[in-house]
Design an enzyme around this catalytic site. Structure first.
Site, PDB file in Angstrom:
ATOM      1  N   GLY A  48       0.785  -1.238   0.000  1.00 20.93           N
ATOM      2  CA  GLY A  48       0.000   0.000   0.000  1.00 20.93           C
ATOM      3  C   GLY A  48       0.812   1.280   0.000  1.00 20.93           C
ATOM      4  N   PHE A  77     -14.360   3.255   3.322  1.00 17.87           N
ATOM      5  CA  PHE A  77     -13.395   2.397   2.628  1.00 17.87           C
ATOM      6  C   PHE A  77     -12.670   3.216   1.564  1.00 17.87           C
ATOM      7  CE2 PHE A  77     -11.322  -0.924   0.594  1.00 17.87           C
ATOM      8  CZ  PHE A  77     -11.440  -2.072   1.348  1.00 17.87           C
ATOM      9  N   ARG A 135      -5.075   0.560  -6.864  1.00 17.34           N
ATOM     10  CA  ARG A 135      -3.837   1.134  -6.333  1.00 17.34           C
ATOM     11  C   ARG A 135      -3.279   2.215  -7.263  1.00 17.34           C
ATOM     12  NH1 ARG A 135      -2.121  -2.148  -1.968  1.00 17.34           N
ATOM     13  NH2 ARG A 135      -2.430  -4.389  -2.236  1.00 17.34           N
ATOM     14  N   GLU A 158       4.116   4.145   5.974  1.00 14.26           N
ATOM     15  CA  GLU A 158       2.880   3.375   5.814  1.00 14.26           C
ATOM     16  C   GLU A 158       1.865   4.168   4.999  1.00 14.26           C
ATOM     17  OE1 GLU A 158       1.368   0.790   5.893  1.00 14.26           O
ATOM     18  OE2 GLU A 158       1.740  -0.499   7.620  1.00 14.26           O
ATOM     19  N   ASP A 159       0.907   3.470   4.416  1.00 18.26           N
ATOM     20  CA  ASP A 159      -0.157   4.192   3.713  1.00 18.26           C
ATOM     21  C   ASP A 159      -1.285   4.574   4.666  1.00 18.26           C
ATOM     22  OD1 ASP A 159      -0.742   1.499   3.982  1.00 18.26           O
ATOM     23  OD2 ASP A 159      -1.916   1.369   2.158  1.00 18.26           O
ATOM     24  N   ASP A 207      -4.940   2.186  10.739  1.00 19.79           N
ATOM     25  CA  ASP A 207      -6.363   1.993  11.018  1.00 19.79           C
ATOM     26  C   ASP A 207      -6.497   1.482  12.455  1.00 19.79           C
ATOM     27  OD1 ASP A 207      -9.059   1.443  10.939  1.00 19.79           O
ATOM     28  OD2 ASP A 207      -9.011   0.261   9.123  1.00 19.79           O
ATOM     29  N   ASP A 252      -5.790  -0.326  -1.893  1.00 19.90           N
ATOM     30  CA  ASP A 252      -6.541  -1.229  -2.763  1.00 19.90           C
ATOM     31  C   ASP A 252      -7.871  -1.686  -2.170  1.00 19.90           C
ATOM     32  OD1 ASP A 252      -5.273  -2.937  -0.724  1.00 19.90           O
ATOM     33  OD2 ASP A 252      -6.036  -4.601  -1.927  1.00 19.90           O
ATOM     34  N   LYS A 303      -6.661   6.943  10.373  1.00 21.53           N
ATOM     35  CA  LYS A 303      -8.102   6.815  10.616  1.00 21.53           C
ATOM     36  C   LYS A 303      -8.294   6.573  12.107  1.00 21.53           C
ATOM     37  CE  LYS A 303     -10.652   4.247   7.582  1.00 21.53           C
ATOM     38  NZ  LYS A 303     -11.187   2.966   7.071  1.00 21.53           N
TER      39      LYS A 303
END
Ligand code: PRP
Length: 187
Positions: free
Chosen positions: A49, A158, A171, A104-105, A108, A165, A136
């Site tokens: 990601g 989402f 992506r 990191e992307d 969560d 993805d 998030k």
């Protein structure tokens, strides 16, 4: 890629445009450049990601950084709370005594990063910081786990695009959007 292309038709809305992302990634890159003046941090990309963000971020850091890559997988969502994360590809180089920045992307639940942070600290880094494109906070299950550099706080929903993805697709979308529930409710 144009915004009327087929991938975009699966979006409920665009959350962050590529222009807004580029502007913020530049700011964070400049911040890291200032914070690490005189140093040569090791930038670690967590596949897959973070790959797009990583490529853009390191080009905004005016320091002699080196790069390394790690692939991990967390077990299904039901067991994610247990914090069991598996290393699929480890780092190529030793990080003992290095200033390390994990890229990191998205943060969560925080389970992945919590595991990674402990793992990398055990290897004797001089310092360890986390840079994430998205945070998030509403998803957090690990107390007190925060990234040091956050490009954007996002609401629940989402998100796909710019590296993120759904079922390995989206992506390559240059913008970040909220996926229409109809797309994943089909499965
Ligand atoms: C995503 C993301 C983070 C993690 C964040 O990875 O890249 O690594 O989940 O979630 P958490 O904070 O709840 O642990 P994913 O397993 O989807 O793999 P990918 O990066 O290859 O898409």
């Amino acid at each position: 890629m144009e915004r009327d292309s087929m991938l975009y038709q699966d979006l409920e809305s665009i959350l962050l445009t590529k222009e807004k992302i580029a502007e913020r990634v530049r700011e964070v890159g400049q911040q890291i450049t200032r914070d690490y003046e005189g140093k040569a941090p090791v930038m670690i990309c967590i596949l897959k990601g973070a790959s797009i963000f990583f490529a853009d971020l390191i080009r905004e850091i005016a320091l002699p950084v080196t790069t390394d890559f790690m692939a991990i997988s967390s077990y299904g969502s039901a067991t994610k709370t247990s914090g069991v994360v598996r290393i699929l590809k480890d780092l190529d180089k030793d990080i003992l005594g290095k200033d390390v920045i994990v890229v990191e992307d998205i943060v969560d639940s925080g389970v992945t990063l919590s595991y990674l942070k402990n793992l990398l600290l055990q290897r004797g880094t001089a310092s360890l910081k986390i840079a994430t494109l998205l945070d998030k906070p509403s998803g957090r299950r690990v107390e007190g786990l925060n990234a040091d550099y956050v490009c954007f706080d996002i609401p629940d929903g989402f998100v796909v695009g710019y590296g993120l993805d759904y079922d390995q697709v989206y992506r390559n979308m240059p913008d970040i959007g909220i996926l229409s529930p109809a797309v994943y409710e089909k499965h």
